[in-house]
Design a protein around this motif. Structure first.
Motif, PDB file in Angstrom:
ATOM      1  N   THR A  59      41.577  38.880  35.804  1.00  0.00           N
ATOM      2  CA  THR A  59      40.977  38.848  37.137  1.00  0.00           C
ATOM      3  C   THR A  59      41.751  37.911  38.054  1.00  0.00           C
ATOM      4  O   THR A  59      41.730  38.078  39.269  1.00  0.00           O
ATOM      5  CB  THR A  59      39.524  38.344  37.077  1.00  0.00           C
ATOM      6  N   ALA A  90      42.136  38.740  42.097  1.00  0.00           N
ATOM      7  CA  ALA A  90      41.135  37.967  42.829  1.00  0.00           C
ATOM      8  C   ALA A  90      41.642  37.570  44.204  1.00  0.00           C
ATOM      9  O   ALA A  90      40.928  37.689  45.218  1.00  0.00           O
ATOM     10  CB  ALA A  90      40.740  36.731  42.028  1.00  0.00           C
ATOM     11  N   ILE A  96      28.602  40.008  38.129  1.00  0.00           N
ATOM     12  CA  ILE A  96      29.692  40.977  38.011  1.00  0.00           C
ATOM     13  C   ILE A  96      29.104  42.253  37.415  1.00  0.00           C
ATOM     14  O   ILE A  96      28.491  42.214  36.338  1.00  0.00           O
ATOM     15  CB  ILE A  96      30.833  40.466  37.122  1.00  0.00           C
ATOM     16  N   LEU A 104      34.013  40.217  30.177  1.00  0.00           N
ATOM     17  CA  LEU A 104      35.450  40.447  30.105  1.00  0.00           C
ATOM     18  C   LEU A 104      35.851  41.062  28.764  1.00  0.00           C
ATOM     19  O   LEU A 104      36.797  41.849  28.699  1.00  0.00           O
ATOM     20  CB  LEU A 104      36.189  39.127  30.335  1.00  0.00           C
ATOM     21  N   PHE A 115      31.994  42.435  42.205  1.00  0.00           N
ATOM     22  CA  PHE A 115      31.728  40.997  42.164  1.00  0.00           C
ATOM     23  C   PHE A 115      30.770  40.648  43.295  1.00  0.00           C
ATOM     24  O   PHE A 115      31.098  40.841  44.474  1.00  0.00           O
ATOM     25  CB  PHE A 115      33.030  40.210  42.322  1.00  0.00           C
ATOM     26  N   LEU A 149      36.961  44.586  42.744  1.00  0.00           N
ATOM     27  CA  LEU A 149      38.188  44.028  42.183  1.00  0.00           C
ATOM     28  C   LEU A 149      38.695  44.939  41.074  1.00  0.00           C
ATOM     29  O   LEU A 149      37.930  45.338  40.190  1.00  0.00           O
ATOM     30  CB  LEU A 149      37.911  42.616  41.651  1.00  0.00           C
ATOM     31  N   LEU A 170      40.832  45.259  37.816  1.00  0.00           N
ATOM     32  CA  LEU A 170      41.376  44.405  36.761  1.00  0.00           C
ATOM     33  C   LEU A 170      42.823  44.809  36.430  1.00  0.00           C
ATOM     34  O   LEU A 170      43.167  45.986  36.442  1.00  0.00           O
ATOM     35  CB  LEU A 170      40.518  44.518  35.500  1.00  0.00           C
TER      36      LEU A 170
END
Length: 233
Positions: free
Chosen positions: A153, A177, A191, A206, A217, A226, A228
Protein backbone atom coordinates in the motif's frame (compact mmCIF):
# COMPACT_ATOMS: atom_id res chain seq x y z
CA UNK A 1 0.44 1.33 32.18
CA UNK A 2 0.40 -0.78 29.02
CA UNK A 3 2.78 -3.74 28.60
CA UNK A 4 3.51 -6.18 25.79
CA UNK A 5 5.57 -9.35 25.51
CA UNK A 6 6.59 -11.79 22.81
CA UNK A 7 9.02 -14.65 22.36
CA UNK A 8 10.67 -16.53 19.52
CA UNK A 9 12.48 -19.85 19.48
CA UNK A 10 15.49 -19.77 17.16
CA UNK A 11 17.21 -22.89 15.86
CA UNK A 12 20.78 -21.96 16.81
CA UNK A 13 22.76 -21.91 20.06
CA UNK A 14 22.53 -19.09 22.59
CA UNK A 15 26.04 -17.77 21.96
CA UNK A 16 25.25 -17.27 18.28
CA UNK A 17 21.95 -15.51 19.02
CA UNK A 18 23.62 -13.27 21.61
CA UNK A 19 26.31 -12.28 19.11
CA UNK A 20 23.74 -11.40 16.43
CA UNK A 21 21.75 -9.26 18.90
CA UNK A 22 24.80 -7.30 20.05
CA UNK A 23 27.23 -7.12 17.12
CA UNK A 24 26.70 -3.79 15.28
CA UNK A 25 27.39 -5.23 11.83
CA UNK A 26 24.97 -8.12 12.33
CA UNK A 27 22.21 -5.96 13.83
CA UNK A 28 22.38 -3.67 10.81
CA UNK A 29 22.09 -6.74 8.56
CA UNK A 30 19.11 -8.54 10.12
CA UNK A 31 17.14 -5.37 10.92
CA UNK A 32 18.01 -3.80 7.55
CA UNK A 33 19.11 -0.57 9.22
CA UNK A 34 20.49 2.35 7.23
CA UNK A 35 22.45 3.47 10.30
CA UNK A 36 22.63 2.71 14.00
CA UNK A 37 24.48 2.48 17.27
CA UNK A 38 24.56 -0.75 19.26
CA UNK A 39 25.60 -0.47 22.93
CA UNK A 40 27.81 -2.97 24.71
CA UNK A 41 28.11 -1.39 28.18
CA UNK A 42 25.52 0.04 30.59
CA UNK A 43 24.96 3.74 29.97
CA UNK A 44 25.70 3.56 26.24
CA UNK A 45 23.12 4.63 23.66
CA UNK A 46 21.17 2.49 21.22
CA UNK A 47 19.92 3.91 17.93
CA UNK A 48 18.14 1.98 15.19
CA UNK A 49 17.56 4.03 12.03
CA UNK A 50 15.29 2.65 9.30
CA UNK A 51 13.96 3.99 6.03
CA UNK A 52 10.82 2.44 4.57
CA UNK A 53 10.95 4.43 1.35
CA UNK A 54 9.31 7.52 2.83
CA UNK A 55 10.52 11.08 3.30
CA UNK A 56 11.44 10.64 6.94
CA UNK A 57 13.52 7.98 8.66
CA UNK A 58 12.16 5.88 11.49
CA UNK A 59 14.53 6.19 14.46
CA UNK A 60 14.41 4.26 17.74
CA UNK A 61 16.59 5.38 20.64
CA UNK A 62 17.30 3.82 24.03
CA UNK A 63 19.96 3.44 26.71
CA UNK A 64 21.39 0.11 27.79
CA UNK A 65 20.88 -0.10 31.57
CA UNK A 66 21.84 -3.66 32.48
CA UNK A 67 23.58 -6.50 30.69
CA UNK A 68 24.34 -10.07 31.74
CA UNK A 69 26.43 -11.59 28.94
CA UNK A 70 24.55 -14.27 26.96
CA UNK A 71 21.60 -13.99 29.34
CA UNK A 72 19.85 -10.61 29.24
CA UNK A 73 19.81 -6.96 28.17
CA UNK A 74 17.70 -4.24 29.80
CA UNK A 75 17.05 -0.92 28.06
CA UNK A 76 15.43 2.40 28.92
CA UNK A 77 13.51 2.80 25.65
CA UNK A 78 12.41 6.25 24.46
CA UNK A 79 8.79 6.49 23.33
CA UNK A 80 7.12 9.72 22.15
CA UNK A 81 4.16 10.56 24.38
CA UNK A 82 5.87 9.21 27.51
CA UNK A 83 7.49 11.57 30.02
CA UNK A 84 9.71 8.73 31.24
CA UNK A 85 11.47 6.04 29.17
CA UNK A 86 9.73 2.70 28.83
CA UNK A 87 11.53 -0.51 29.76
CA UNK A 88 12.59 -3.26 27.32
CA UNK A 89 13.93 -6.52 28.75
CA UNK A 90 15.37 -9.17 26.42
CA UNK A 91 16.35 -12.58 27.77
CA UNK A 92 18.12 -15.43 26.00
CA UNK A 93 17.26 -18.93 27.22
CA UNK A 94 19.11 -21.97 25.92
CA UNK A 95 16.47 -24.62 25.32
CA UNK A 96 18.84 -27.14 23.70
CA UNK A 97 22.39 -26.96 22.41
CA UNK A 98 21.17 -25.69 19.05
CA UNK A 99 17.94 -23.99 20.11
CA UNK A 100 17.45 -20.67 21.94
CA UNK A 101 14.32 -18.91 23.16
CA UNK A 102 14.41 -15.10 22.97
CA UNK A 103 11.87 -13.49 25.31
CA UNK A 104 11.10 -9.77 25.11
CA UNK A 105 8.91 -7.57 27.31
CA UNK A 106 8.20 -3.88 26.75
CA UNK A 107 6.47 -2.04 29.59
CA UNK A 108 5.66 1.43 30.86
CA UNK A 109 3.49 2.96 28.13
CA UNK A 110 1.11 5.58 29.52
CA UNK A 111 -2.49 6.35 28.51
CA UNK A 112 -1.82 9.36 26.25
CA UNK A 113 -2.99 8.92 22.66
CA UNK A 114 0.53 9.11 21.22
CA UNK A 115 1.84 6.54 23.69
CA UNK A 116 -1.06 4.19 22.94
CA UNK A 117 -0.42 4.51 19.21
CA UNK A 118 3.25 3.72 19.81
CA UNK A 119 2.28 0.78 22.04
CA UNK A 120 0.08 -0.66 19.31
CA UNK A 121 2.95 -0.44 16.82
CA UNK A 122 5.48 -2.04 19.19
CA UNK A 123 2.97 -4.72 20.20
CA UNK A 124 2.80 -5.71 16.55
CA UNK A 125 6.36 -5.10 15.37
CA UNK A 126 8.41 -6.72 18.15
CA UNK A 127 7.23 -10.08 16.83
CA UNK A 128 8.45 -9.04 13.37
CA UNK A 129 11.86 -8.01 14.68
CA UNK A 130 12.38 -11.34 16.43
CA UNK A 131 11.23 -13.14 13.27
CA UNK A 132 13.79 -11.11 11.30
CA UNK A 133 16.47 -12.24 13.74
CA UNK A 134 15.37 -15.88 13.44
CA UNK A 135 15.24 -15.76 9.64
CA UNK A 136 18.73 -14.25 9.51
CA UNK A 137 20.22 -16.87 11.82
CA UNK A 138 18.36 -19.78 10.23
CA UNK A 139 19.34 -18.64 6.71
CA UNK A 140 15.80 -18.43 5.36
CA UNK A 141 13.48 -15.70 4.00
CA UNK A 142 11.75 -13.38 6.45
CA UNK A 143 8.09 -14.38 6.85
CA UNK A 144 5.70 -11.40 7.17
CA UNK A 145 2.49 -13.22 8.15
CA UNK A 146 0.98 -15.71 5.73
CA UNK A 147 3.29 -14.75 2.90
CA UNK A 148 6.82 -13.67 2.11
CA UNK A 149 5.58 -11.24 -0.57
CA UNK A 150 2.51 -9.26 0.63
CA UNK A 151 1.08 -6.60 -1.70
CA UNK A 152 2.10 -3.00 -1.05
CA UNK A 153 0.00 0.00 0.00
CA UNK A 154 2.93 2.32 0.69
CA UNK A 155 1.49 3.28 4.07
CA UNK A 156 3.95 3.61 6.97
CA UNK A 157 1.74 3.54 10.07
CA UNK A 158 2.36 5.28 13.37
CA UNK A 159 -0.10 2.98 15.14
CA UNK A 160 -3.77 2.28 15.66
CA UNK A 161 -6.21 3.37 18.38
CA UNK A 162 -9.96 2.62 18.43
CA UNK A 163 -10.89 6.32 18.36
CA UNK A 164 -8.57 7.27 15.47
CA UNK A 165 -8.09 4.16 13.39
CA UNK A 166 -4.67 3.80 11.81
CA UNK A 167 -2.68 7.03 11.99
CA UNK A 168 -0.27 7.49 9.08
CA UNK A 169 3.30 8.46 10.02
CA UNK A 170 4.53 8.66 6.41
CA UNK A 171 3.96 7.12 2.99
CA UNK A 172 6.51 5.65 0.61
CA UNK A 173 7.54 7.96 -2.23
CA UNK A 174 5.68 7.19 -5.50
CA UNK A 175 3.56 4.58 -3.73
CA UNK A 176 -0.08 3.67 -4.21
CA UNK A 177 -0.96 5.59 -1.03
CA UNK A 178 0.82 8.74 -2.21
CA UNK A 179 -0.88 8.45 -5.62
CA UNK A 180 -4.36 8.74 -4.04
CA UNK A 181 -3.35 11.55 -1.67
CA UNK A 182 -2.91 9.69 1.62
CA UNK A 183 -0.27 11.42 3.75
CA UNK A 184 1.20 11.87 7.23
CA UNK A 185 -1.40 12.54 9.90
CA UNK A 186 -4.30 10.95 8.01
CA UNK A 187 -6.54 8.69 10.07
CA UNK A 188 -7.68 5.54 8.27
CA UNK A 189 -10.81 4.30 10.00
CA UNK A 190 -11.61 1.26 7.81
CA UNK A 191 -10.47 -0.69 4.74
CA UNK A 192 -13.11 -2.46 2.63
CA UNK A 193 -15.52 -1.96 5.53
CA UNK A 194 -13.18 -3.56 8.11
CA UNK A 195 -12.73 -1.22 11.06
CA UNK A 196 -9.15 -0.70 12.21
CA UNK A 197 -8.94 -0.89 16.00
CA UNK A 198 -5.42 -2.35 16.26
CA UNK A 199 -2.51 -2.92 13.89
CA UNK A 200 -3.39 -6.58 13.54
CA UNK A 201 -6.67 -5.61 11.82
CA UNK A 202 -4.68 -3.96 9.02
CA UNK A 203 -2.31 -6.89 8.63
CA UNK A 204 -5.07 -9.51 8.73
CA UNK A 205 -6.72 -7.64 5.86
CA UNK A 206 -3.39 -7.42 4.01
CA UNK A 207 -2.83 -11.17 4.45
CA UNK A 208 -5.80 -11.90 2.19
CA UNK A 209 -5.26 -9.04 -0.28
CA UNK A 210 -3.67 -9.38 -3.71
CA UNK A 211 -1.63 -7.11 -5.94
CA UNK A 212 -3.86 -5.34 -8.48
CA UNK A 213 -6.82 -5.36 -6.11
CA UNK A 214 -8.71 -2.09 -5.62
CA UNK A 215 -9.43 -1.37 -1.95
CA UNK A 216 -11.71 1.22 -0.37
CA UNK A 217 -9.97 3.24 2.36
CA UNK A 218 -12.31 5.14 4.66
CA UNK A 219 -10.47 8.06 6.25
CA UNK A 220 -11.66 10.49 8.91
CA UNK A 221 -12.60 13.10 6.30
CA UNK A 222 -12.86 11.25 2.96
CA UNK A 223 -12.89 7.93 1.11
CA UNK A 224 -10.33 6.89 -1.49
CA UNK A 225 -9.85 3.91 -3.82
CA UNK A 226 -6.33 2.47 -3.73
CA UNK A 227 -4.90 -0.13 -6.12
CA UNK A 228 -2.48 -2.48 -4.35
CA UNK A 229 0.93 -2.95 -5.95
CA UNK A 230 3.16 -6.06 -6.12
CA UNK A 231 5.69 -6.70 -3.38
CA UNK A 232 9.20 -5.43 -4.03
CA UNK A 233 12.09 -6.06 -1.63
Amino acid sequence: MLNTSTEREIKVGRGRVWAAWNDPKEVRAWLNLIDGEIPSRPGEALRWQFNRGGRIDLVFTATLREVVPQESCVYDWDVPGNDEPTRVVVTFVQVEEDRTKVQLTHSGFNESLRSRLEFDAYDHHWWHYLERLAAYLEHRPFQFHKTITPPKTGIIPLGVAPETGMVVADVAINSAAEFVGIGPGDEIRAIDGIELKEMEDFHRWLDDAEAGQTATFTLKDRTVELVLRPFTS
